[in-house]
Every structure is written in C-alpha cells, then in structure tokens.
Design an enzyme around this catalytic site. Sequence first.
Site, PDB file in Angstrom:
ATOM      1  N   LYS A  67     -44.088 -11.754  29.173  1.00  0.00           N
ATOM      2  CA  LYS A  67     -45.523 -11.936  29.149  1.00  0.00           C
ATOM      3  C   LYS A  67     -45.927 -13.093  28.231  1.00  0.00           C
ATOM      4  O   LYS A  67     -47.036 -13.615  28.331  1.00  0.00           O
ATOM      5  CB  LYS A  67     -46.213 -10.661  28.629  1.00  0.00           C
ATOM      6  CG  LYS A  67     -45.966  -9.432  29.428  1.00  0.00           C
ATOM      7  CD  LYS A  67     -46.635  -8.246  28.696  1.00  0.00           C
ATOM      8  CE  LYS A  67     -46.015  -6.958  29.142  1.00  0.00           C
ATOM      9  NZ  LYS A  67     -46.424  -5.846  28.251  1.00  0.00           N
ATOM     10  N   ASP A  95     -36.141 -18.793  20.296  1.00  0.00           N
ATOM     11  CA  ASP A  95     -35.692 -18.251  19.005  1.00  0.00           C
ATOM     12  C   ASP A  95     -34.166 -18.307  18.989  1.00  0.00           C
ATOM     13  O   ASP A  95     -33.587 -19.362  18.742  1.00  0.00           O
ATOM     14  CB  ASP A  95     -36.260 -16.831  18.875  1.00  0.00           C
ATOM     15  CG  ASP A  95     -35.980 -16.194  17.521  1.00  0.00           C
ATOM     16  OD1 ASP A  95     -35.436 -16.859  16.634  1.00  0.00           O
ATOM     17  OD2 ASP A  95     -36.318 -15.007  17.348  1.00  0.00           O
ATOM     18  N   LYS A 135     -37.867 -22.742  17.437  1.00  0.00           N
ATOM     19  CA  LYS A 135     -37.505 -22.435  16.042  1.00  0.00           C
ATOM     20  C   LYS A 135     -36.260 -23.181  15.571  1.00  0.00           C
ATOM     21  O   LYS A 135     -35.961 -23.184  14.383  1.00  0.00           O
ATOM     22  CB  LYS A 135     -37.292 -20.929  15.871  1.00  0.00           C
ATOM     23  CG  LYS A 135     -38.578 -20.113  15.832  1.00  0.00           C
ATOM     24  CD  LYS A 135     -38.301 -18.691  15.401  1.00  0.00           C
ATOM     25  CE  LYS A 135     -39.551 -17.833  15.429  1.00  0.00           C
ATOM     26  NZ  LYS A 135     -39.249 -16.406  15.243  1.00  0.00           N
ATOM     27  N   ARG A 189     -51.554 -10.593  21.184  1.00  0.00           N
ATOM     28  CA  ARG A 189     -51.432 -11.654  22.201  1.00  0.00           C
ATOM     29  C   ARG A 189     -52.751 -12.390  22.407  1.00  0.00           C
ATOM     30  O   ARG A 189     -52.768 -13.546  22.807  1.00  0.00           O
ATOM     31  CB  ARG A 189     -50.999 -11.052  23.550  1.00  0.00           C
ATOM     32  CG  ARG A 189     -49.572 -10.512  23.571  1.00  0.00           C
ATOM     33  CD  ARG A 189     -49.134 -10.301  25.015  1.00  0.00           C
ATOM     34  NE  ARG A 189     -47.980  -9.426  25.147  1.00  0.00           N
ATOM     35  CZ  ARG A 189     -46.717  -9.817  25.065  1.00  0.00           C
ATOM     36  NH1 ARG A 189     -46.428 -11.074  24.836  1.00  0.00           N
ATOM     37  NH2 ARG A 189     -45.732  -8.952  25.217  1.00  0.00           N
ATOM     38  N   GLU A 229     -41.782 -21.277  28.613  1.00  0.00           N
ATOM     39  CA  GLU A 229     -41.488 -20.239  27.624  1.00  0.00           C
ATOM     40  C   GLU A 229     -42.477 -20.330  26.473  1.00  0.00           C
ATOM     41  O   GLU A 229     -42.922 -21.424  26.133  1.00  0.00           O
ATOM     42  CB  GLU A 229     -40.090 -20.535  27.039  1.00  0.00           C
ATOM     43  CG  GLU A 229     -39.015 -19.572  27.417  1.00  0.00           C
ATOM     44  CD  GLU A 229     -39.083 -18.264  26.642  1.00  0.00           C
ATOM     45  OE1 GLU A 229     -40.181 -17.684  26.517  1.00  0.00           O
ATOM     46  OE2 GLU A 229     -38.038 -17.828  26.168  1.00  0.00           O
ATOM     47  N   ASP A 230     -42.763 -19.206  25.848  1.00  0.00           N
ATOM     48  CA  ASP A 230     -43.618 -19.237  24.662  1.00  0.00           C
ATOM     49  C   ASP A 230     -42.852 -19.799  23.465  1.00  0.00           C
ATOM     50  O   ASP A 230     -43.302 -20.712  22.795  1.00  0.00           O
ATOM     51  CB  ASP A 230     -44.194 -17.843  24.344  1.00  0.00           C
ATOM     52  CG  ASP A 230     -43.128 -16.737  24.276  1.00  0.00           C
ATOM     53  OD1 ASP A 230     -41.944 -17.010  24.558  1.00  0.00           O
ATOM     54  OD2 ASP A 230     -43.493 -15.591  23.948  1.00  0.00           O
TER      55      ASP A 230
HETATM   56  P1  IMP Z   1     -34.721 -15.329  22.022  1.00  0.00           P
HETATM   57  O1  IMP Z   1     -33.962 -14.694  23.149  1.00  0.00           O
HETATM   58  O2  IMP Z   1     -34.254 -14.879  20.671  1.00  0.00           O
HETATM   59  O3  IMP Z   1     -34.801 -16.844  22.112  1.00  0.00           O
HETATM   60  O4  IMP Z   1     -36.193 -14.758  22.085  1.00  0.00           O
HETATM   61  C1  IMP Z   1     -37.026 -15.068  23.126  1.00  0.00           C
HETATM   62  C2  IMP Z   1     -38.265 -14.216  23.163  1.00  0.00           C
HETATM   63  O5  IMP Z   1     -38.423 -13.428  21.992  1.00  0.00           O
HETATM   64  C3  IMP Z   1     -39.490 -15.074  23.233  1.00  0.00           C
HETATM   65  O6  IMP Z   1     -39.805 -15.429  24.559  1.00  0.00           O
HETATM   66  C4  IMP Z   1     -40.533 -14.184  22.604  1.00  0.00           C
HETATM   67  O7  IMP Z   1     -41.086 -13.321  23.567  1.00  0.00           O
HETATM   68  C5  IMP Z   1     -39.759 -13.384  21.585  1.00  0.00           C
HETATM   69  N1  IMP Z   1     -39.901 -13.980  20.248  1.00  0.00           N
HETATM   70  C6  IMP Z   1     -39.003 -14.745  19.578  1.00  0.00           C
HETATM   71  N2  IMP Z   1     -39.497 -15.136  18.384  1.00  0.00           N
HETATM   72  C7  IMP Z   1     -40.748 -14.617  18.305  1.00  0.00           C
HETATM   73  C8  IMP Z   1     -41.809 -14.683  17.309  1.00  0.00           C
HETATM   74  O8  IMP Z   1     -41.726 -15.329  16.246  1.00  0.00           O
HETATM   75  N3  IMP Z   1     -42.953 -14.022  17.624  1.00  0.00           N
HETATM   76  C9  IMP Z   1     -43.127 -13.324  18.772  1.00  0.00           C
HETATM   77  N4  IMP Z   1     -42.185 -13.247  19.732  1.00  0.00           N
HETATM   78  C10 IMP Z   1     -41.000 -13.882  19.492  1.00  0.00           C
HETATM   79 MG    MG Z   2     -42.301 -10.514  22.894  1.00  0.00          MG
END
Ligand code: IMP
Ligand code: MG
Length: 184
Positions: free
Chosen positions: A53, A113, A141, A175, A109-110
């Site tokens: 989302k 991370d 990040k 959100r 993507e938002d």
């Molecule tokens: P990843 O798989 O660790 O790269 O995380 C991806 C998803 O985790 C993102 O699309 C976000 O939905 C969520 N996410 C990662 N970091 C944050 C944050 O700082 N705030 C809120 N959601 C996050």
């Molecule tokens: Mg999330």
Amino acid sequence: MLPSTETERQLGGTKLARIVYEVETIAKRVAELGQAITAAYPDGELLVLGLLKGSFIFLSDLVRRIDRPLQVDFLVAASYGAGTVSSGDVRLLYDPETTLAGRHILLVEDIVDTGRTLNRLVELLRERRPRSLEMCALLHKHVAEHLVLEPKFVGFDAPRAFLVGYGLDHAENFRHLPYIASLT
Ligand code: IMP
Ligand code: MG
C-alpha cells in the site's frame, strides 16, 4: 514546522520526532521525478506498477507529473506487519492482470530499506519478459547490501530512521499525513 491544529488532529495525540520532508519539498521533488521519467521513455508502452500500500499517494502524485501516455496497475506484496524490522518474507497478494511482456515496466516503491521485498519482486517480474524493468523509489535508505535492481529514479536519500506519512505507515497508521516524519 510546528504541527498545525489540523495535523495535530490527524495524529490524535501521537508525538512525532521531527518532520523530515515537508509537503512543498515532496511536491517539488515529485515534479522533477515526473520530468525525468517523461524524458527517459521516448517510445513504447509504459506500465507504471505501484507497490501497495505504501506507494499509493506517491504514485497518484507522480503519474500526474508524467507527460506521456501510460497505464497504471498495482502489486500487493505483504512484507512486515506491526514491527519495524523487515523479515524478508514476501508474498504476492495481488498480481497485475495486465500482461507485462513487451512493455516498459516502472515499479514504484515508497521506500527501499533492506531491499528484500524488491529483490524478490524483481525476480518475479523479470520472469514475465517486460521490454524493460526500472524502479522509482521515493525514498532510499542505502542500507541494502545487495539490490538486484538499483532504483533508476530516487526522490530522496533517506535517513536511517523509521519514517511515516505520505503513504508510509507504522502498523497501518499515519499513511494520511501529507508530510513525511520520523517516528522515533
Ligand atoms: P525492505 O524489504 O526492507 O526494503 O522494506 C520494504 C518495505 O518496508 C517498504 O516498501 C515499506 O513498506 C516498509 N518500510 C521500510 N522502511 C520503512 C520506514 O522507515 N517506514 C515505513 N515503512 C518502511
Ligand atoms: Mg509498511
């Protein structure tokens, strides 16, 4: 910026550590990303694929800044729930119905991370033989050790804090904030 009465009402008593990206800062950067994307795709069909989302607000602002024909669809992947640490466990809950083969796919993507969610998704999408596959992330990040696809378009290099607002949640809350803030 101190939160106005309106944003205080949106927060319902929660205290945020600080506002990291103001409304105007986000709007200006999203417009620049739209221009860069417009320039990067001179021909072919473009499918903008929003990862739900978290990307829903960013995607809706971004597509209105892209000056070329395009189509929009979504992916729903479940990553982590109420925690603030990524588990790397990715499931597709909604899969786009439109065909990806032969089309330019821009995954939106938002935030990137650990990159675990994206690494898995990129594998799945590449199997469908798109003409090209690129990614646009509002926030990056720069903590991921290995990304199978570096985002070609990045809004901001984000601090290593947990961020909320403009689509980003913590346990499904926050959100709807129009700015991006650090929770801790
Ligand atoms: P990843 O798989 O660790 O790269 O995380 C991806 C998803 O985790 C993102 O699309 C976000 O939905 C969520 N996410 C990662 N970091 C944050 C944050 O700082 N705030 C809120 N959601 C996050
Ligand atoms: Mg999330």
